[in-house]
Design a protein around this motif. Structure first.
Motif, short mmCIF file in Angstrom:
data_model
loop_
_atom_site.label_atom_id
_atom_site.label_comp_id
_atom_site.label_asym_id
_atom_site.label_seq_id
_atom_site.Cartn_x
_atom_site.Cartn_y
_atom_site.Cartn_z
N TRP A 64 0.83 -1.21 0.00
CA TRP A 64 0.00 0.00 0.00
C TRP A 64 0.86 1.26 0.00
O TRP A 64 0.63 2.20 -0.79
N TYR A 65 1.88 1.26 0.86
CA TYR A 65 2.76 2.42 1.01
C TYR A 65 3.55 2.68 -0.28
O TYR A 65 3.65 3.83 -0.76
N ARG A 68 1.43 4.00 -3.20
CA ARG A 68 1.18 5.44 -3.06
C ARG A 68 2.35 6.26 -3.58
O ARG A 68 2.17 7.35 -4.13
N ARG A 73 -3.49 4.76 -5.90
CA ARG A 73 -4.28 4.75 -4.68
C ARG A 73 -5.09 3.45 -4.60
O ARG A 73 -5.93 3.18 -5.46
#
Length: 344
Positions: A64-65, A68, A73
């Motif tokens: 997820w990080y 980004r 997203r």
């Protein structure tokens, strides 16, 4: 993954599993083992399952990080599905080779470009093994008393595991930060093997090789531009790995044991991971059980076998079950998404 590969991987997994069961339990007093298992305090085992879930969740946070940082997203629960798919197929394939291809397969369903997905997973692999290298070298440099007390019988396997992980991380680092040099050396090696008929000449192989080198070049660019991202990924990976190693400490508490420090138990489990990580066995099956029975004998004494059963049950088999469950969820979810898109 093709149907043939799935069939062969399943046969291989079941074969290794049955051989492991035979090797571990042959000649043992199963009645006494079951009596010991019944005495385990489940109140300490539930946090062990939570730590395994945290371990899987940790990789999803990394995905997820890093997504980004590419401007992609995604919801965290989608990243958790990607993480679960990776762990499930890593658990059931030799040397964990099936995890990343299947993650890329599911990431494509979110329209994530393959180069981005590949770079992210490459960095996860490097940091994952880097943590093992740091732990292994740390034990070798600063844990002489620890090694003498616990690892006397398995030092050759431990040294081999450290060496293989160091080689792997070094090789991948060279590929990332010196891709031109690495490409030249590997291409010369391929030419040499083809000249002496060790390998058959194959244009397809060379195309795949150049495509792979492009991934390493893109990874190098990413790392140079996102130094702090890499730092946080390494930090999260370290916490993630320590959480999984700490599962055995929960087992220690569940059996009401005393006299050994938490860090000794955690680093003994880390030693097993370092030793088996590069071996071509699904989940280190077979060798992990053997190493546990040897190095944890001074810790668990007469209940080492029941402790191994519970520790492996939590650390590997519950991980397999949880990741399998969410892999099924991922398959159902994306089948439903596909059906909705076809209706539209």
């Amino acid at each position: 993954m093709t149907k043939n590969k799935i069939v062969w991987n399943t046969i291989f997994l079941l074969t290794v599993f049955l051989l492991t069961i035979y090797g571990v339990f042959y000649g043992e007093d199963l009645g006494a083992m079951m009596d010991a298992l019944r005495k385990a305090d489940i109140r300490w085992l539930l946090p062990g399952v939570a730590l395994v879930t945290f371990f899987i969740w940790g990789e999803s946070i990394i995905i997820w990080y890093m997504m980004r940082s590419f401007g992609i997203r995604l919801k965290k629960r989608i990243c958790f599905l990607f993480s679960s798919v990776g762990f499930f197929f890593s658990c059931i394939t030799p040397s964990a080779t099936g995890g990343q291809p299947m993650q890329i397969y599911f990431m494509k369903k979110e329209r994530i470009p393959i180069p981005f997905a590949t770079v992210i997973l490459m960095i996860i692999t490097i940091t994952y093994k880097l943590v093992l290298v740091v732990v292994g070298l740390g034990v070798m440099c600063f844990g002489r008393g620890f090694m003498h007390r616990y690892l006397g019988g398995i030092l050759p396997v431990f040294y081999l595991g450290v060496a293989l992980n160091v080689f792997c991380v070094t090789f991948m680092t060279i590929l990332v930060f010196h891709p031109i040099l690495a490409e030249s050396v590997i291409e010369k090696g391929m030419n040499f093997m083809e000249r002496f008929h060790i390998l058959k000449r194959s244009q397809t192989r060379r195309e795949k090789f150049h495509a792979a080198m492009q991934v390493y070049r893109e990874t190098a660019v990413y790392l140079k531009e996102h130094g702090m991202v890499l730092f946080y990924v390494i930090l999260i990976t370290f916490v993630q790995r320590m959480a999984l190693f700490a599962v055995t400490w929960m087992v220690y508490l569940a059996f009401h044991m005393k006299g050994t420090s938490m860090w000794d138990v955690v680093f003994l489990q880390a030693v097993i991971s370092v030793s088996v990580d590069m071996l071509p066995l699904p989940g280190g099956m077979g060798i992990s059980e053997s190493l546990f029975l040897k190095i944890f004998l001074p810790v668990f004494g007469a209940i080492t076998l029941p402790a191994m059963v519970v520790s492996r049950g939590l650390g590997y088999y519950s991980q397999l079950f949880i990741s399998a469950l969410f892999t099924v969820v991922a398959q159902i979810y994306y089948s439903a998404v596909r059906s909705e898109s076809e209706k539209d």
